[in-house]
Write a protein that holds these residues in place. Structure first.
Motif, short mmCIF file in Angstrom:
data_model
loop_
_atom_site.label_atom_id
_atom_site.label_comp_id
_atom_site.label_asym_id
_atom_site.label_seq_id
_atom_site.Cartn_x
_atom_site.Cartn_y
_atom_site.Cartn_z
N ALA A 144 0.83 -1.21 0.00
CA ALA A 144 0.00 0.00 0.00
C ALA A 144 0.87 1.25 0.00
CB ALA A 144 -0.94 0.00 1.21
N ALA A 145 1.91 1.25 0.84
CA ALA A 145 2.80 2.42 0.92
C ALA A 145 3.56 2.63 -0.38
CB ALA A 145 3.77 2.25 2.08
N PHE A 146 3.98 1.54 -1.03
CA PHE A 146 4.73 1.67 -2.28
C PHE A 146 3.84 2.27 -3.37
CE2 PHE A 146 7.53 -0.55 -5.63
CZ PHE A 146 8.43 0.50 -5.62
N GLY A 147 2.58 1.84 -3.42
CA GLY A 147 1.66 2.43 -4.38
C GLY A 147 1.44 3.91 -4.10
N GLU A 148 1.25 4.27 -2.84
CA GLU A 148 1.07 5.68 -2.46
C GLU A 148 2.30 6.51 -2.78
OE1 GLU A 148 -1.98 4.56 1.20
OE2 GLU A 148 0.16 4.83 1.56
N ALA A 149 3.48 5.88 -2.71
CA ALA A 149 4.72 6.59 -3.03
C ALA A 149 4.74 7.04 -4.48
CB ALA A 149 5.92 5.70 -2.73
N PRO A 329 -1.95 -0.14 -9.67
CA PRO A 329 -2.13 -1.58 -9.40
C PRO A 329 -1.45 -2.03 -8.11
CG PRO A 329 -0.62 -1.24 -11.23
CD PRO A 329 -1.24 0.08 -10.93
N ILE A 330 -0.32 -1.41 -7.77
CA ILE A 330 0.35 -1.76 -6.52
C ILE A 330 -0.52 -1.37 -5.32
CG2 ILE A 330 2.42 -1.40 -5.11
CD1 ILE A 330 3.93 -0.72 -7.69
N PHE A 331 -1.08 -0.15 -5.37
CA PHE A 331 -1.97 0.30 -4.30
C PHE A 331 -3.21 -0.59 -4.21
CE2 PHE A 331 -5.68 2.72 -2.93
CZ PHE A 331 -5.25 3.21 -1.70
N THR A 332 -3.77 -0.96 -5.35
CA THR A 332 -4.97 -1.80 -5.36
C THR A 332 -4.71 -3.13 -4.66
OG1 THR A 332 -5.70 -0.78 -7.43
CG2 THR A 332 -6.69 -2.89 -6.83
N LEU A 333 -3.56 -3.73 -4.98
CA LEU A 333 -3.20 -4.99 -4.31
C LEU A 333 -3.04 -4.79 -2.81
CD1 LEU A 333 -0.58 -6.63 -6.71
CD2 LEU A 333 -2.77 -7.60 -6.00
N GLY A 334 -2.25 -3.78 -2.42
CA GLY A 334 -1.93 -3.60 -1.01
C GLY A 334 -3.05 -3.08 -0.16
N ALA A 335 -3.69 -2.01 -0.62
CA ALA A 335 -4.66 -1.31 0.22
C ALA A 335 -6.06 -1.90 0.16
CB ALA A 335 -4.72 0.17 -0.18
N ILE A 337 -7.05 -5.44 -1.86
CA ILE A 337 -7.12 -6.91 -1.92
C ILE A 337 -6.44 -7.55 -0.71
CG2 ILE A 337 -6.46 -8.94 -3.26
CD1 ILE A 337 -6.72 -7.20 -5.78
N PHE A 338 -5.16 -7.22 -0.48
CA PHE A 338 -4.46 -7.80 0.67
C PHE A 338 -5.11 -7.34 1.99
CE2 PHE A 338 -0.35 -7.86 -2.03
CZ PHE A 338 -0.78 -9.02 -2.65
N ALA A 339 -5.58 -6.10 2.02
CA ALA A 339 -6.22 -5.58 3.24
C ALA A 339 -7.49 -6.36 3.57
CB ALA A 339 -6.54 -4.09 3.07
N MET A 340 -8.28 -6.69 2.56
CA MET A 340 -9.52 -7.41 2.80
C MET A 340 -9.25 -8.85 3.27
SD MET A 340 -12.25 -6.08 -0.06
CE MET A 340 -11.23 -6.38 -1.49
#
Length: 415
Positions: A144-149, A329-335, A337-340
């Protein structure tokens, strides 16, 4: 060497790298014989320094991990320092794709500001609460942080685009609206800087205030009991906790007690402190912004704009878009999919409308709309830049504002 020493080294080197990027761009005026070579040379020095700073920052991350016994992303101090590191990583990735030293003048300071902001939170190593004792902590938070970066890099490029192309001399209604929008964005950054300066200033002076609250606590046996909980303030309390009892307070400008009380609808023992933080941030931002305006003698956007005359607008527009396209796509995975998946393991449900979950969804939908408008509607240039700038403001509210304003399951993060 302790983890904090590594972070200090990284922070100092980042600032040196920023100055080198500034020399690479502004120094072209004095390198009239070969300005392109000057920019290339100092750009190489600056990116080299940035990588050295990143090495120090990585030293902090892994040393802190060893000290804590778990990945250091479990509270606001750890997460924001990690986000700052990821912003630098994202910038380096984009830099080596486009070789644009001017991006460092805006992207590196974003990382520096985030690290400075992280430093205002408690730095003590804390044990993980049960909900965080999972390998999903590593997967969810880091991605999530990498996507936000990458969103931050897109924001930096978008802001550069606006500073370059907005007509700050025009008195037309549309242009004035854009001028105000740029100025509000700059003020938001100034506000964070002012808040960090205030925290460090009052910490250095040894300022402290403490209040006590009655908090209803339910034990494991289901029995409710009322306990006293202390709330510590680093900034002078303009707002004390609702029905809070003053324990101690160092006088500030003759103020020996808090003049106001947090409203009753603000729940949680830290509600008063959070409101106090918001008020101090706005007040400090107004003061610092006013001083900068006095020095510049014009709106800050209008003062910065002439310094960017040499940049290629198409390149900056492309950088902003590519950074967001990588980050999405990195944020989508982290924040999401992985979060859920983690939420299902920790709390027994994939989705619960927790404030942080809702705002993560808002960020996801916002950038989905950005990419749709870019692809399908041809929103490039100025409109795309505005979307990139506003989008990162939404990200920052999700990271900081939700913790300061709204209580939820993610309130353990220590804001």
């Amino acid at each position: 060497m302790t983890s904090s020493s590594f972070l200090l080294i990284g922070f100092i080197v980042y600032n040196l790298a920023f100055l080198m990027f500034v020399i690479a761009i502004l120094g072209r005026k004095w390198a009239q014989d070969n300005p392109i070579e000057h920019t290339r040379k100092w750009g190489n020095y600056a990116i080299g320094a940035t990588i050295i700073g990143l090495a120090g920052h990585a030293g902090f991350f892994f040393t802190r991990w060893y000290e804590a016994g778990h990945i250091p992303t479990s509270n606001m101090y750890e997460f924001m320092t990690f986000l700052g590191m990821m912003i630098i990583v994202a910038f380096i990735v984009v830099y080596f794709i486009y070789r644009a030293p001017v991006l460092g003048v805006f992207a590196v300071p974003i990382g520096i500001i985030i690290i400075g902001y992280a430093s205002v939170f408690p730095k003590d190593v804390q044990p993980l609460i049960p909900a965080l004792q999972s390998y999903w902590l590593k997967i969810h938070v880091t991605t999530a942080a990498f996507g936000e970066a990458f969103f931050a890099v897109g924001f930096a490029a978008g802001l550069m685009y606006l500073l370059r192309c907005v007509n700050f001399d025009s008195k037309e209604k549309g242009d004035r609206k854009e001028q105000r929008g740029v100025e509000v964005t700059i003020f938001s950054l100034v506000m964070i800087i002012a808040f960090v300066i205030s925290i460090f200033g009052f910490n250095a002076s040894g300022y402290h205030a403490r209040f006590a609250n009655d908090v209803l606590y339910t034990g494991k046996d289901g029995v409710e009991q009322t306990i006293k909980q202390n709330v510590d303030y680093v900034l002078p309390p303009i707002f004390k906790p609702f029905e809070g009892e003053q324990v101690e307070m160092k006088p500030f400008l003759g103020m020996t007690e808090a003049p106001f009380e947090a409203p009753s609808w603000m729940k949680g023992s830290n509600a008063g402190r959070k409101l106090n933080t918001v008020v101090w941030s706005i007040a400090g931002g107004l003061i610092l912004y006013g001083l900068l305006r006095l020095i510049a003698r014009k709106p800050l956007g209008a003062a910065i704009s002439p310094l960017l005359k040499g940049i290629d607008l198409e390149d900056i527009d492309e950088i902003s878009y590519r950074a967001i396209a990588i980050g999405y796509p990195i944020f989508t995975l982290g924040a999401l999919i992985f979060a859920m998946i983690w939420a299902a393991e920790a709390w027994g449900r994939f989705w619960g409308w927790d404030p942080k979950e809702v705002w993560a969804l808002i960020v996801f939908l916002y950038y989905a709309a950005y990419l749709h408008l870019r692809f399908s509607k041809g929103w490039q240039g100025k409109r795309s830049a505005w979307l990139a700038v506003i989008g990162f403001m939404v990200v920052m509210f999700t990271l900081v504002g939700v913790n300061l304003v709204i209580a939820g399951l993610h309130s353990y993060s220590g804001a």
